[in-house]
Design an enzyme around this catalytic site. Structure first.
Site, PDB file in Angstrom:
ATOM      1  N   HIS A 124       0.841  -1.206   0.000  1.00 26.87           N
ATOM      2  CA  HIS A 124       0.000   0.000   0.000  1.00 26.87           C
ATOM      3  C   HIS A 124       0.877   1.257   0.000  1.00 26.87           C
ATOM      4  CE1 HIS A 124      -2.898  -2.800   2.157  1.00 26.87           C
ATOM      5  NE2 HIS A 124      -3.664  -2.322   1.208  1.00 26.87           N
ATOM      6  N   GLN A 138      -9.887  -6.274 -10.153  1.00 27.26           N
ATOM      7  CA  GLN A 138     -10.462  -5.048  -9.591  1.00 27.26           C
ATOM      8  C   GLN A 138     -10.001  -3.834 -10.388  1.00 27.26           C
ATOM      9  OE1 GLN A 138     -10.856  -3.989  -5.264  1.00 27.26           O
ATOM     10  NE2 GLN A 138      -8.929  -2.922  -5.610  1.00 27.26           N
TER      11      GLN A 138
END
Ligand code: PAF
Length: 281
Positions: free
Chosen positions: A33, A148
């Site tokens: 992240h 996604q």
């Protein structure tokens, strides 16, 4: 760094910002992240990271209730990397039962979508809501969640949303395992075994680059290897990297995707196949 939990406060804070780059997350942040957040910095003066575990994208038997919440540690990790953390409550984002949804493209019902009905509908819906709230010029999505990312790209393109989607490379542990919040669920023995998923994807990719064209046989061999080592496989599939449709003759841009269970943990991973267009399938 400011931590903001209401939509109005966020809008007020961002009103005067000329360029906003956005990284949506569900928290439990790891280096993967943080790499996306660093990448966002290259695209916007103000970097906004959202932390929101979205109930809409979890099925009734999935891990919504036990999804790890590490908010304070997450904020500490983001200090110095982001200007704003947007962490709304479920009530703030869904003040009334959500009745309007984004209908994702048909490919969202394949691969992970076949095993998680409604998942990408929930993802696309919350991401569109977040885009409307944050109004970024750029949003960064990790290739780790390849399907996604492509569903979001299609939504942005087909709904003419005024922002650019930037892809972030998958970060891996030394042995090759893709960094994921769900790795934290693995026992020590499962963690040692987990890299087999990636190795099988690399094996398929290398076989195709070396001239292997029986894609179905390569997929079957990977499934067999995983099952022989105790995995329960949802799918291993070679797809067109841009459309995620099944790999067809003539296509050079491919991606090998997989999802499989190790004990109670579902892992996903993918590897792009790098070969020149004239050597397409
Ligand atoms: O990838 C995730 O963490 C989530 O699916 C996202 C994009 C933040 C939407 O809830």
């Amino acid at each position: 760094m400011q931590i903001i939990s209401t939509i109005q406060q966020l809008r007020d804070r961002l009103k005067a910002e000329p360029s906003v780059a956005f990284v949506p997350t569900m928290g439990n942040l790891h280096q993967g992240h943080l790499a996306l957040v660093r990448q966002a910095r290259e695209h916007g003066r103000c970097v906004v990271v959202s932390i929101f575990v979205n109930p809409l994208q979890f099925g009734p038997n999935e891990d919504f209730a036990k999804y790890p919440c590490t908010f304070e540690q997450d904020c500490a990790k983001l200090e110095g990397l982001a200007e704003v953390v947007f962490a709304p409550t479920v009530e703030a984002l869904y003040p009334e039962p959500q009745q309007v949804f984004v209908e994702p493209p048909p490919v969202a019902s394949e691969l992970c979508g076949a095993f998680r009905p409604g998942h990408f509908r929930g993802v696309a819906t919350v991401v569109l809501k977040l885009f409307n709230i944050v109004r970024p010029q750029v949003a960064v999505f990790g290739k780790k969640d390849y399907q996604q990312m492509q569903v979001i790209r299609t939504m942005v393109r087909q709904l003419n949303l005024p922002l650019e989607i930037v892809a972030g490379e998958t970060l891996r542990a030394e042995d090759g395992l893709a960094l994921s919040s769900r790795n934290g669920y693995l026992s020590a023995a499962e963690r040692a075994e987990a890299v087999r998923l990636y190795r099988n994807l690399v094996q398929i990719s290398e076989s195709i680059v070396a001239g292997g064209r029986d894609v179905a046989a390569l997929e079957r061999a990977a499934v067999a290897d995983l099952e022989n080592h105790g995995w329960r496989v949802d799918y291993v599939s070679v797809r067109n990297a841009a459309t995620l449709l099944p790999a067809a003759p003539g296509v050079a841009g491919l991606v090998v995707l997989a999802a499989a269970w190790l004990g109670k943990t579902r892992l996903i991973d993918n590897v792009e196949v790098c070969f020149s267009a004239d050597k397409g399938l």
